[in-house]
Design a protein around this motif. Structure first.
Motif, mmCIF file in Angstrom:
data_model
loop_
_atom_site.group_PDB
_atom_site.id
_atom_site.type_symbol
_atom_site.label_atom_id
_atom_site.label_comp_id
_atom_site.label_asym_id
_atom_site.label_seq_id
_atom_site.Cartn_x
_atom_site.Cartn_y
_atom_site.Cartn_z
ATOM 1 N N SER A 39 0.833 -1.210 0.000
ATOM 2 C CA SER A 39 0.000 0.000 0.000
ATOM 3 C C SER A 39 0.865 1.257 0.000
ATOM 4 N N THR A 40 2.010 1.205 0.672
ATOM 5 C CA THR A 40 2.933 2.343 0.674
ATOM 6 C C THR A 40 3.522 2.561 -0.708
ATOM 7 N N ARG A 41 3.945 1.477 -1.324
ATOM 8 C CA ARG A 41 4.466 1.573 -2.694
ATOM 9 C C ARG A 41 3.411 2.163 -3.626
ATOM 10 N N ALA A 42 2.172 1.710 -3.481
ATOM 11 C CA ALA A 42 1.083 2.182 -4.342
ATOM 12 C C ALA A 42 0.807 3.663 -4.098
ATOM 13 N N ALA A 43 0.844 4.082 -2.838
ATOM 14 C CA ALA A 43 0.590 5.484 -2.517
ATOM 15 C C ALA A 43 1.652 6.393 -3.108
ATOM 16 N N VAL A 44 2.923 6.007 -2.939
ATOM 17 C CA VAL A 44 4.019 6.812 -3.480
ATOM 18 C C VAL A 44 3.918 6.903 -5.003
ATOM 19 N N GLY A 236 0.987 5.865 13.159
ATOM 20 C CA GLY A 236 0.378 5.300 14.357
ATOM 21 C C GLY A 236 1.388 4.686 15.303
ATOM 22 N N ASN A 237 2.533 4.275 14.751
ATOM 23 C CA ASN A 237 3.606 3.693 15.563
ATOM 24 C C ASN A 237 4.636 4.729 16.001
ATOM 25 N N ALA A 238 4.317 6.014 15.830
ATOM 26 C CA ALA A 238 5.266 7.087 16.169
ATOM 27 C C ALA A 238 5.434 7.228 17.677
ATOM 28 N N LYS A 239 6.551 7.838 18.069
ATOM 29 C CA LYS A 239 6.792 8.148 19.466
ATOM 30 C C LYS A 239 5.723 9.126 19.969
ATOM 31 N N ALA A 253 2.554 2.106 10.222
ATOM 32 C CA ALA A 253 3.173 1.864 8.910
ATOM 33 C C ALA A 253 2.776 0.510 8.350
ATOM 34 N N ASP A 254 2.598 -0.484 9.233
ATOM 35 C CA ASP A 254 2.221 -1.821 8.770
ATOM 36 C C ASP A 254 0.709 -2.025 8.712
ATOM 37 N N GLU A 255 -0.047 -0.939 8.858
ATOM 38 C CA GLU A 255 -1.502 -0.980 8.721
ATOM 39 C C GLU A 255 -1.967 0.056 7.705
ATOM 40 N N ASP A 256 -1.160 0.211 6.631
ATOM 41 C CA ASP A 256 -1.499 1.086 5.496
ATOM 42 C C ASP A 256 -1.568 2.567 5.878
ATOM 43 N N GLY A 257 -0.759 2.978 6.844
ATOM 44 C CA GLY A 257 -0.839 4.340 7.344
ATOM 45 C C GLY A 257 -0.634 5.420 6.296
#
Length: 268
Positions: A39-44, A236-239, A253-257
């Motif tokens: 999904s990240t590749r597709a978004a970029v 969502g996984n950010a500090k 990031a691993d949930e299509d963020g």
């Protein structure tokens, strides 16, 4: 009429164009596997297809970041924590850490207690003067050479310094003005942490309005690019400290963020 419609569409796209800057680790990649989700590749890919400007904004060295950029089809990168900028394969600048402070720090570290390795070149290579470093540090991401004759006073640049120490031992390291992050639980990483510098260089070059800049990040080395004038998206996984600075918090990031955020705001 066809030319008129085409002209209007081009103007509309120019008005809507955004300038995206993505951190890599934990943002473009998943936190645990370091993979690039589909999904990240597709978004970029879709951001680029729609005419947006897409750049990396990473602490990784320029040569390292360039590999990622090519993998994702990205042509611009802010790397070395803001100390290097590359556009369309051309390096605009690539600077090391303040050399005098590096020399002071390396001179004053207790090398037996806290062995270190330095990265003097633009590549995933570091050199240490003692085999103790490899005994104490687990990571093997960088090629590491043991060279007892290495003289850090004679190099023309130092891009990063890796110090074998824990967070509890932080005060043992004389940093002077040098910034640091934690590469792992057993390694302090001395590296530039002003990604905003590289973004501002691109902003100046292309006359970009603050309102058109969008940054994505997850870690504490992303804080400087989470400027109030820019649109700031935390994963969502950010500090928690970074989330507190964000304009918007997306999924992990691993949930299509990245994909979900880009869809949410109509950028793709």
């Amino acid at each position: 009429l066809w030319y008129y419609k085409k002209g209007n569409e081009k103007q509309r796209r120019q008005r809507m164009k955004k300038y995206f800057f993505f951190d890599i680790d934990g943002t473009l990649t998943t936190p645990l596997t370091a993979d690039y989700p589909e999904s990240t590749r597709a978004a970029v890919k879709e951001l680029i297809r729609r005419g947006h400007f897409v750049s990396l904004a990473t602490g990784r060295m320029q040569a390292d970041a360039l590999e990622v950029a090519r993998t994702l089809g990205i042509s611009a990168l802010v790397s070395d924590g803001g100390n290097a900028v590359t556009i369309d394969g051309k390096i605009l600048y690539d600077e090391g850490l303040p050399l005098s402070d590096c020399i002071r720090t390396l001179s004053d570290i207790d090398e037996e207690k806290h062995p270190w390795a330095a990265a003097p070149y633009n590549k995933k290579y570091r050199v240490t003067r003692t085999p103790l470093y490899l005994e104490k540090v687990k990571d093997r991401y960088y090629e590491t050479e043991v060279d007892p004759s290495f003289d850090f006073r004679k190099v023309s640049a130092i891009h990063k310094i890796f110090v074998a120490c824990s967070k509890q031992e932080k005060d043992d390291i004389p940093l002077y003005t040098l910034p640091h992050v934690w590469f792992s639980t057993d390694t302090m990483l001395i590296e530039p942490v002003h990604k905003e510098r590289g973004i501002m260089e691109i902003q100046k070059r292309f006359h970009i309005a603050d309102s058109d800049i969008v940054v994505f990040g997850d870690g504490m080395n992303d804080r400087t690019m989470f400027r109030r004038k820019w649109f700031r998206i935390a994963m969502g996984n950010a500090k928690p400290e970074l989330k507190a600075l964000a304009s918007y918090i997306t999924d992990r990031a691993d949930e299509d963020g990245i994909y979900n955020a880009c869809r949410h705001f109509g950028w793709i």
